[in-house]
Design an enzyme around this catalytic site. Sequence first.
Site, PDB file in Angstrom:
ATOM      1  N   LYS A 269       0.836  -1.205   0.000  1.00  0.00           N
ATOM      2  CA  LYS A 269       0.000   0.000   0.000  1.00  0.00           C
ATOM      3  C   LYS A 269       0.874   1.260   0.000  1.00  0.00           C
ATOM      4  CE  LYS A 269      -3.731   1.812   3.009  1.00  0.00           C
ATOM      5  NZ  LYS A 269      -4.436   1.518   4.296  1.00  0.00           N
TER       6      LYS A 269
ATOM      7  N   SER B 281      -9.212   1.909   4.060  1.00  0.00           N
ATOM      8  CA  SER B 281      -8.340   2.559   3.109  1.00  0.00           C
ATOM      9  C   SER B 281      -7.464   1.606   2.281  1.00  0.00           C
ATOM     10  CB  SER B 281      -7.443   3.556   3.850  1.00  0.00           C
ATOM     11  OG  SER B 281      -6.588   2.923   4.767  1.00  0.00           O
TER      12      SER B 281
ATOM     13  N   SER C 169      -9.345  -0.487   8.128  1.00  0.00           N
ATOM     14  CA  SER C 169      -8.763  -0.404   6.787  1.00  0.00           C
ATOM     15  C   SER C 169      -8.170  -1.697   6.259  1.00  0.00           C
ATOM     16  CB  SER C 169      -7.692   0.690   6.752  1.00  0.00           C
ATOM     17  OG  SER C 169      -8.267   1.965   6.889  1.00  0.00           O
TER      18      SER C 169
END
Length: 472
Positions: free
Chosen positions: A85, A160, A184
């Site tokens: 990420k 996220s 997330s």
Amino acid sequence: MGSTAGTELWGLGASELAEAIRERRASSRETVEAHLARIAAVNVHVNAVTVVLGDEALRAADEADRRLAAGEPTGPLHGVPFTVKENVDLAGSASTFGVRALSEAVPDVDAPQVGHLRAAGAIPIARTNLPDFGLRWHTDNALRGATRNPWDASRTPGGSSGGEAAALATGMTPLGVGNDLGGSLRWPAQCNGICSIKPSLGRVPQASVIEPVDPPISIQLMAVQGPMARHVGDLRTALAAMSASSDRDPWYVPAPLAGEALAAPVRVAVVTDPAGQGTSPEVASGVREAADALAAAGYAVEEVEPPDVGLAADAWLVMLGADVRFLWQMMSPLVSEDSNRFMSILMEEQMPDPDPAATLQSFITRVAVARAWAAFLREHPLVLAPVSTEPPFPVGADLTPEGVAAIVRSMRMVVAVNLLGLPAVALPTGLADGLPQGVQVIGPRFREDVCLDAAEVIEEACGIPTPIDPIT
């Protein structure tokens, strides 16, 4: 829709790939090439991968194959690709946090958990998308654009870590690195039909060299780093690697990966409607299906709710809100219009105005609820609950006051777990109306092992719905 992978390398799990490479049934180069080809074929439809590290990955794969041929020591993930990420440091690749202002913020050292995965033999092949600064339950930003849910582009892929989850769901990676401040890791897992583990606070060391290198106190107390995958067993392998020590994180806890055996039968508290605020029938059905699987395997399943779920969720909002309101003054000019709109609604409608007394009380509440949960978990060591109490919401639903209120309400069990620093495994239980449904298995601090044990039982009964070809 079921898996389309067959026996393709990109359709295998991380542990399956590691075994195939060790046994010389596939080379690391072939494995990396298969995933790079899959990214080229499907990413255009979901926009989950933001940067492809093809040349570097192939060089690392060739070195992995050389080491194996030479009989040199290898790790448990030797030659296996993984993705990272874009708010996690990967040396030589920008930690953009999804904003243009950080598009050149290139770290010269890996985050601890990334370095640990490399030490285990894994090879980074790409970066994945997230919302601006990771502060949204939907993945979109002005720098990279929106990630699309591969099951239904009209629904959110979550956030996220939405890019990681969509990449896993479509076979672009067998293993991902994400983080979790308010669901997330777990919410995108529900949205995309994959699995993830939010570790206990302190289990996985975390650090960054991108300023500001140290987050505010609420994030220090509630955010964790963790793996994402399609197979629960791969979470266990990745978590073991990521949990190695690092002196860069002074709050790292060198807790053992496995604890004492729990008394049989292991008692499981099943919660379908946390705090009695409503749960969709589809989500409740998924929880009950998982409960049936555990009961059939000999767990003692009982419908009973842990204490003060609503109080914990409210304290999460107050504690985080105090820091976010201060930081947002600096962050707001850097983010997209939609991110500003979402955060404005969240702060105005859901996060109370800054009040020193209320903020202080939220920290006191955190301790009191944690103590109550610790007592509850002595009697019921596992809690089976929804991730979100609603299916993936329509894209754009988080840009209205009514939509944000509904989403916050649906995340009450998610954020309670963040407040308390407990481990939780999220995994799918099947499909409802063409969308994945899932659950989370919550356990005592540093007992990720018993959460994973139960999750594997559920996985065996409910199946693994990914990877898939995205609907276009």
